[in-house]
Design a protein around this motif. Structure first.
Motif, PDB file in Angstrom:
ATOM      1  N   ILE A  33       0.851  -1.188   0.000  1.00  0.00           N
ATOM      2  CA  ILE A  33       0.000   0.000   0.000  1.00  0.00           C
ATOM      3  C   ILE A  33       0.888   1.240   0.000  1.00  0.00           C
ATOM      4  CG2 ILE A  33      -1.913  -1.132   1.182  1.00  0.00           C
ATOM      5  CD1 ILE A  33      -0.972   0.118   3.778  1.00  0.00           C
ATOM      6  N   LYS A  35       0.763   5.944  -0.401  1.00  0.00           N
ATOM      7  CA  LYS A  35      -0.003   7.184  -0.480  1.00  0.00           C
ATOM      8  C   LYS A  35       0.340   7.881  -1.789  1.00  0.00           C
ATOM      9  CE  LYS A  35      -0.333   7.977   4.509  1.00  0.00           C
ATOM     10  NZ  LYS A  35      -0.083   8.919   5.622  1.00  0.00           N
ATOM     11  N   TYR A  42      -4.124   5.868   2.314  1.00  0.00           N
ATOM     12  CA  TYR A  42      -3.388   4.857   1.563  1.00  0.00           C
ATOM     13  C   TYR A  42      -4.242   4.337   0.407  1.00  0.00           C
ATOM     14  CZ  TYR A  42       0.404   4.388   4.981  1.00  0.00           C
ATOM     15  OH  TYR A  42       1.496   4.611   5.777  1.00  0.00           O
ATOM     16  N   ALA A  62      -1.533   2.675   8.521  1.00  0.00           N
ATOM     17  CA  ALA A  62      -1.103   1.551   7.693  1.00  0.00           C
ATOM     18  C   ALA A  62      -1.830   0.255   8.028  1.00  0.00           C
ATOM     19  CB  ALA A  62       0.406   1.360   7.830  1.00  0.00           C
TER      20      ALA A  62
END
Length: 433
Positions: A33, A35, A42, A62
C-alpha cells in the motif's frame, strides 16, 4: 602467547531473508500500500482478470489500510473485479468534466435553484461536511476542526480548499457505510438526506448530469424519517390556553399577546410573524397575506397564502393596530437585515423569549413552545374543516406532512347503539351482500 579475540561483529555480506506472509495476513498488504495524494489516505493497486485498478483505502493508518486492502482483494477474488469496483470504488466516467466537490457545488448553484438562500446554505454546508468526514481520515480531520471555524484568519479558506478538492469518487456506498459506523441511524440519515437534496438539484439539468456522470449520494439509501403526530398538551379544544392568554398576556404583555394571536389562531410560523408588516393584514376582509417582501422570503411556494381570521380575532387585532406604531406587526429590538442570512435571527427576540416562558408555565413542556401553537392551530382546523383545509391553513406543500405531523383528533368519532329496531330489509340486504 595467547591470541587476542576481537570483539567486533563480523557483518555478513548475505542479505537477511525477509519473512514471507500469506495474502490472508494483513501484514502481507502493508508492503503493498502507498499514499499517492496529499490527502493522507493509503491506496492499493490490484491486478486481476487482466485489469489494474487503484482502490482508495480510506485511512492514513497503515494497519487499517492493509486490512481494507485484504478485504477488497478477497471480495474481488470471490465476486469478481467488477463487483469489487461497484462496492468499494466509484469510478468517474471517462470524459467527466466535473471531478471534485467544489466543481459540483459551483455548477449546481449556477442553475439558480428556486430554494431559499438559507436552505441552500444549509444544504451546501451539509454536503461539504459529509464529504469532509467521508473522504478525510479521522486522524487527519482532527487538525482541521478548528480551521473550519477560523473566519478571521486563513483557516476557513484552507479548509474549503481541502474539501472542495475532494474527488467525487471518494463518496461511494462503501465509504458511506464505513462513515455510518458508530453514528445513530437518525442522525446519519438526516445528514445524508440534506446532502442528497442538494445533489438532486443537479438532476433537473441533463447537461449537468452528463458532466458529472453519476450524482453524489444517488445510490445511497436512507430510511424514511420518523414522524411524530401532534398530541395536544392542553384541553381538548385548546380553549383553556386561549382564555389564559387573553386574561394574562393581553393585560400584561401586549407584544406576546399579538404573537400568540397569529401563532395560535392563524397558524403562522414564527419567522412569518416576526417579519410580518401591518400592510399585510387586511382588517376589512379579515385576512393575513403571507408574501415575499424586502425582509422576508416564504419557505416555499405553498407558504405564499392568505390566512383567514375569525371575526373575534380580526377585531382584537384591529384594536391593537390603533395603538401600534411602525410598519412591523411586532416591535423589534434588532435591525432586520435584508433577506436574513442565518436561522435563529429574530428581530423580536425578547418577545419570543417571554412567550416561550409563559407557555411553559401553562404546561406546554415541548422543545419549541411557540411552534406548538402552530401545530395546535392546524389540529383544530383539521378537526373542524378537514385535513385539506389544515394543509392550506398551514401552507404545507404536501398533505402527507399535515397528516403525519399536525392532525390530531379533537372531536369524538363514535357510533351509537340504535334506539329503534333494525329493519328486516336492512338485515336482509346486509346478509345477502
Amino acid at each position: 602467547m595467547k591470541k587476542k579475540i576481537s570483539t567486533k561483529t563480523v557483518q555478513s555480506t548475505e542479505k537477511p531473508v525477509q519473512k514471507q506472509y500469506n495474502k490472508t495476513d494483513a501484514r502481507y498488504w502493508q508492503d503493498r500500500i502507498l499514499k499517492r495524494t496529499d490527502q493522507g489516505a493509503y491506496q492499493v493497486r490490484l491486478q486481476m482478470q487482466g485489469k489494474q485498478i487503484w482502490f482508495n483505502l480510506g485511512s492514513g493508518i497503515a494497519s487499517e489500510a492493509a486490512a481494507k486492502a485484504k478485504e477488497i482483494y478477497f471480495y474481488a477474488k470471490s465476486n469478481g473485479v467488477d463487483a469489487a469496483i461497484e462496492r468499494f470504488k466509484f469510478t468517474a466516467p471517462e470524459g467527466s468534466e466535473i471531478q471534485t466537490v467544489g466543481e459540483f457545488i459551483r455548477e449546481t448553484l449556477e442553475l439558480n435553484p428556486r430554494h431559499k438562500p438559507l436552505t441552500l446554505q444549509q444544504y451546501v454546508g451539509c454536503f461539504r461536511q459529509l464529504a469532509f468526514e467521508i473522504a478525510i481520515p479521522k486522524k487527519e480531520r482532527t487538525k482541521w476542526e478548528k480551521a473550519k471555524f477560523d473566519y478571521r484568519g486563513e483557516g476557513r479558506a484552507q479548509w474549503l480548499k481541502l474539501v472542495d478538492g475532494i474527488r467525487l469518487e471518494a463518496i461511494n456506498p462503501e465509504s458511506v457505510r464505513k462513515w455510518r459506523v458508530g453514528k445513530s441511524n437518525s442522525t446519519a440519515a438526516s445528514q445524508i438526506r440534506q446532502a442528497k437534496a442538494f445533489a438532486a438539484i443537479a438532476k433537473s439539468d441533463d447537461a449537468l448530469v452528463r458532466k458529472v456522470g453519476r450524482l453524489p449520494f444517488s445510490d445511497i439509501k436512507t430510511a424514511a424519517p420518523r414522524t411524530k403526530r401532534h398530541s395536544s398538551l392542553v384541553s381538548a379544544s385548546g380553549e383553556k390556553l386561549a382564555v389564559s392568554a387573553k386574561a394574562q398576556l393581553a393585560e400584561k404583555d401586549l407584544e406576546a399577546w399579538k404573537a400568540f394571536l397569529l401563532a395560535f389562531f392563524g397558524g403562522l410560523r414564527k419567522e412569518e410573524i416576526d417579519s410580518l408588516l401591518w400592510e399585510q393584514i387586511n382588517l376589512e376582509e379579515g385576512v393575513v397575506r403571507i408574501r415575499e417582501h424586502t425582509w422576508f422570503t416564504p419557505k416555499s411556494e405553498e407558504a405564499i397564502r392568505d390566512v383567514d381570521l375569525s371575526d373575534s380575532v380580526r377585531k382584537e387585532i384591529a384594536a391593537l393596530r390603533a395603538s401600534s406604531r411602525g410598519k412591523f406587526f411586532l416591535k423589534g429590538v434588532r435591525a432586520l437585515p435584508v433577506k436574513k442570512q442565518y436561522k435563529g435571527y429574530y428581530r423580536a427576540k425578547p418577545t419570543w423569549a417571554r412567550l416561550n416562558a409563559w407557555l411553559k408555565k401553562q404546561g406546554v413542556s415541548v422543545q419549541k413552545p411557540v411552534h406548538y401553537l402552530r401545530k395546535e392551530s392546524g389540529s383544530l382546523i383539521s378537526s373542524n374543516f378537514g385535513i385539506e383545509a389544515a394543509r392550506r391553513h398551514l401552507g404545507h406543500a404536501d398533505i402527507a406532512v399535515t397528516s403525519a405531523h399536525y392532525s390530531d383528533k379533537k372531536n369524538k368519532v363514535t357510533v351509537d347503539i340504535p334506539t329503534a329496531p333494525i329493519s328486516e330489509e336492512f338485515t336482509e340486504n346486509t346478509v345477502s351482500s
